[in-house]
Design an enzyme around this catalytic site. Structure first.
Site, PDB file in Angstrom:
ATOM      1  N   ARG A 149      64.240 -55.491  -0.573  1.00 64.85           N
ATOM      2  CA  ARG A 149      64.829 -54.141  -0.493  1.00 64.85           C
ATOM      3  C   ARG A 149      65.979 -54.087   0.518  1.00 64.85           C
ATOM      4  NH1 ARG A 149      62.775 -54.733  -4.241  1.00 64.85           N
ATOM      5  NH2 ARG A 149      60.888 -53.837  -5.117  1.00 64.85           N
ATOM      6  N   SER A 209      58.126 -45.608  -4.351  1.00 63.93           N
ATOM      7  CA  SER A 209      57.297 -46.091  -3.237  1.00 63.93           C
ATOM      8  C   SER A 209      57.928 -45.616  -1.936  1.00 63.93           C
ATOM      9  CB  SER A 209      57.249 -47.620  -3.221  1.00 63.93           C
ATOM     10  OG  SER A 209      56.666 -48.078  -4.410  1.00 63.93           O
ATOM     11  N   GLU A 233      60.622 -47.110   3.010  1.00 66.25           N
ATOM     12  CA  GLU A 233      61.654 -47.694   2.140  1.00 66.25           C
ATOM     13  C   GLU A 233      62.726 -46.620   1.897  1.00 66.25           C
ATOM     14  OE1 GLU A 233      60.220 -49.848  -1.352  1.00 66.25           O
ATOM     15  OE2 GLU A 233      61.821 -48.928  -2.534  1.00 66.25           O
TER      16      GLU A 233
HETATM   17  C1  LIG Z   1      59.899 -42.591  -9.805  1.00 63.93           C
HETATM   18  C2  LIG Z   1      60.636 -43.666  -9.019  1.00 63.93           C
HETATM   19  C3  LIG Z   1      60.350 -44.998  -9.276  1.00 63.93           C
HETATM   20  C4  LIG Z   1      61.024 -45.991  -8.555  1.00 63.93           C
HETATM   21  N1  LIG Z   1      60.751 -47.302  -8.827  1.00 63.93           N
HETATM   22  C5  LIG Z   1      61.398 -48.261  -8.153  1.00 63.93           C
HETATM   23  C6  LIG Z   1      61.131 -49.644  -8.425  1.00 63.93           C
HETATM   24  O1  LIG Z   1      60.335 -49.983  -9.304  1.00 63.93           O
HETATM   25  N2  LIG Z   1      61.795 -50.577  -7.716  1.00 63.93           N
HETATM   26  C7  LIG Z   1      62.699 -50.238  -6.737  1.00 63.93           C
HETATM   27  O2  LIG Z   1      63.276 -51.149  -6.121  1.00 63.93           O
HETATM   28  N3  LIG Z   1      62.973 -48.952  -6.455  1.00 63.93           N
HETATM   29  C8  LIG Z   1      62.345 -47.959  -7.133  1.00 63.93           C
HETATM   30  N4  LIG Z   1      62.618 -46.651  -6.844  1.00 63.93           N
HETATM   31  C9  LIG Z   1      63.547 -46.318  -5.743  1.00 63.93           C
HETATM   32  C10 LIG Z   1      65.022 -46.178  -6.141  1.00 63.93           C
HETATM   33  O3  LIG Z   1      65.179 -45.860  -7.512  1.00 63.93           O
HETATM   34  C11 LIG Z   1      65.809 -47.438  -5.804  1.00 63.93           C
HETATM   35  O4  LIG Z   1      65.742 -47.726  -4.412  1.00 63.93           O
HETATM   36  C12 LIG Z   1      67.282 -47.343  -6.200  1.00 63.93           C
HETATM   37  O5  LIG Z   1      67.872 -48.598  -6.012  1.00 63.93           O
HETATM   38  C13 LIG Z   1      68.072 -46.309  -5.386  1.00 63.93           C
HETATM   39  O6  LIG Z   1      69.317 -46.117  -6.023  1.00 63.93           O
HETATM   40  P1  LIG Z   1      70.092 -44.726  -5.925  1.00 63.93           P
HETATM   41  O7  LIG Z   1      71.346 -44.845  -6.696  1.00 63.93           O
HETATM   42  O8  LIG Z   1      69.208 -43.609  -6.324  1.00 63.93           O
HETATM   43  O9  LIG Z   1      70.421 -44.667  -4.378  1.00 63.93           O
HETATM   44  P2  LIG Z   1      70.327 -43.427  -3.384  1.00 63.93           P
HETATM   45  O10 LIG Z   1      68.923 -42.983  -3.238  1.00 63.93           O
HETATM   46  O11 LIG Z   1      71.335 -42.405  -3.763  1.00 63.93           O
HETATM   47  O12 LIG Z   1      70.781 -44.140  -2.029  1.00 63.93           O
HETATM   48  C14 LIG Z   1      69.985 -45.141  -1.417  1.00 63.93           C
HETATM   49  C15 LIG Z   1      70.855 -45.900  -0.408  1.00 63.93           C
HETATM   50  O13 LIG Z   1      71.826 -46.645  -1.127  1.00 63.93           O
HETATM   51  C16 LIG Z   1      73.142 -46.283  -0.670  1.00 63.93           C
HETATM   52  N5  LIG Z   1      74.056 -46.361  -1.816  1.00 63.93           N
HETATM   53  C17 LIG Z   1      73.877 -45.877  -3.060  1.00 63.93           C
HETATM   54  N6  LIG Z   1      74.925 -46.223  -3.848  1.00 63.93           N
HETATM   55  C18 LIG Z   1      75.755 -46.950  -3.072  1.00 63.93           C
HETATM   56  C19 LIG Z   1      77.005 -47.605  -3.295  1.00 63.93           C
HETATM   57  N7  LIG Z   1      77.633 -47.575  -4.454  1.00 63.93           N
HETATM   58  N8  LIG Z   1      77.576 -48.255  -2.241  1.00 63.93           N
HETATM   59  C20 LIG Z   1      76.988 -48.281  -1.023  1.00 63.93           C
HETATM   60  N9  LIG Z   1      75.820 -47.689  -0.753  1.00 63.93           N
HETATM   61  C21 LIG Z   1      75.217 -47.030  -1.774  1.00 63.93           C
HETATM   62  C22 LIG Z   1      73.009 -44.888  -0.104  1.00 63.93           C
HETATM   63  O14 LIG Z   1      74.059 -44.620   0.817  1.00 63.93           O
HETATM   64  C23 LIG Z   1      71.642 -44.991   0.537  1.00 63.93           C
HETATM   65  O15 LIG Z   1      71.747 -45.631   1.791  1.00 63.93           O
HETATM   66  C24 LIG Z   1      61.976 -45.636  -7.565  1.00 63.93           C
HETATM   67  C25 LIG Z   1      62.268 -44.275  -7.333  1.00 63.93           C
HETATM   68  C26 LIG Z   1      61.599 -43.298  -8.064  1.00 63.93           C
HETATM   69  C27 LIG Z   1      61.960 -41.847  -7.815  1.00 63.93           C
END
Ligand SMILES: Cc1cc2nc3c(=O)[nH]c(=O)nc-3n(C[C@H](O)[C@H](O)[C@H](O)COP(=O)(O)OP(=O)(O)OC[C@H]3O[C@@H](n4cnc5c(N)ncnc54)[C@H](O)[C@@H]3O)c2cc1C
Length: 305
Positions: A177, A227, A297
């Site tokens: 992560r 998570s 996380e």
């Molecule tokens: C129901 C559910 C199930 C999930 N299952 C999983 C799973 O199986 N595995 C898993 O790993 N995660 C899971 N997640 C967590 C999440 O989806 C991941 O961590 C995902 O990678 C976050 O992406 P996001 O675009 O939503 O980022 P955000 O939540 O918008 O941001 C997270 C971080 O990433 C940064 N960020 C986002 N985009 C960029 C970019 N382009 N450049 C620089 N920084 C950036 C943000 O600034 C922040 O620090 C789950 C979440 C939910 C709600």
């Protein structure tokens, strides 16, 4: 608060209609909690982003890059700064032979769908992760034995001053992560994912099977950020939380999911403060009962006390 001078300067750098003021961030996070951001700018291309970053760097303006908000807890007091969101050219997906070139703003689900439609295998694991390609790279998102590290061939990033940086997958320092992105305050613009030719029917079936597993095991019927905690070495966060007797435990509208104790959910009307206090309580109980330090996380933005 955005001053008139600051707003006038922003309008010289990006089109007026891309700038929104006092934006409730609830609608941009999967927790459905959080206060207002002073300003949210939806960027259409990397030139706009570079102009803004260079201006922010010169003036010391703070900003936050928002993905799909699926790993994010934003303070109820909101965020005093500019939130940037990638759109337009920055969310396009192109399939080139066995490679998928995806803008960081595109959803992982859409990238996985494109792979399936072109009979490419390797991205099935990401189909149910509700984040963006950029967020997936930042967090090295993974599930069911797959992770971004395995498929990312190269990444185009932008540094804090607006300069483009190209890195190979092997240079991304992908870990559990984690990646180089947050360490260096880069912004992910685009990723090239290298997949393999496969059988579309089998790929579709694998994606469906993973979706069924998720629906069975995870409380997808409630808002959450997946998570809440990272997996501590040698343990499972959900099991520790359950063994600590916290299954179903709630503070305000936030609850340790009964279906999966590793998830904190918004049972309805939760504030970010409720979620935060519950995170602290879970950490304390697990530390006291098992001597294990749980690390969230979920990324927290703004002020929490
Ligand atoms: C129901 C559910 C199930 C999930 N299952 C999983 C799973 O199986 N595995 C898993 O790993 N995660 C899971 N997640 C967590 C999440 O989806 C991941 O961590 C995902 O990678 C976050 O992406 P996001 O675009 O939503 O980022 P955000 O939540 O918008 O941001 C997270 C971080 O990433 C940064 N960020 C986002 N985009 C960029 C970019 N382009 N450049 C620089 N920084 C950036 C943000 O600034 C922040 O620090 C789950 C979440 C939910 C709600």
């Amino acid at each position: 608060m955005v001053s008139d001078i600051f707003l006038a300067n922003l309008k010289k750098l990006v089109p007026d209609e891309t700038i929104k003021l006092r934006v409730p961030m609830k609608q941009y996070t999967t927790f459905r909690t959080g206060g207002e951001a002073d300003c949210l700018i939806t960027l259409q291309n990397k030139e706009q982003l570079a102009r803004l970053l260079s201006y922010f760097h010169r003036t010391g303006q703070n900003f936050f890059l928002l993905g799909l908000g699926s790993n994010l807890l934003i303070s109820d007091k909101g965020y005093q700064g500019v939130v940037l969101k990638l759109s337009g050219e920055l969310e396009q997906i192109h399939v080139e032979g066995e490679r998928i070139r995806a803008g960081a703003g595109a959803s992982l689900a859409r990238a996985a769908r494109a792979a399936y439609e072109h009979g490419l295998t390797g991205l099935e694991f990401a189909s149910g992760i509700p984040g963006s390609v950029g967020g997936g790279i930042v967090m090295n998102a993974g599930a069911y034995g797959g992770e971004m590290k395995q498929v990312v061939e190269s990444v185009t990033l932008m540094d804090e001053e607006g300069a483009i940086v190209e890195l190979k997958g092997s240079e991304m320092e992908f870990g559990y992560r984690a990646s180089i992105v947050r360490k260096r305050s880069y912004i992910v613009l685009e990723a090239v994912m290298r997949l393999e030719q496969g059988n579309a029917e089998q790929i579709g079936a694998a994606m469906e099977e993973l979706a069924i597993k998720r629906r069975e095991k995870q409380p997808l019927e409630y808002p959450s950020a997946g998570s809440t905690f990272k997996r501590p070495e040698g343990f499972f966060a959900g099991k520790l939380i359950m063994d600590a007797g916290l299954r179903g435990f709630s503070i305000g509208g936030a609850q340790v999911s009964e279906k999966h104790c590793g998830f904190i959910i918004n049972r309805g009307g939760a504030t970010s403060e409720d979620v935060y206090r519950l995170i602290c309580r879970v950490k304390q109980e697990v530390r006291e009962q098992f001597g294990v330090e749980l690390e969230p996380e979920v990324v927290m933005l703004g002020e929490f006390v």
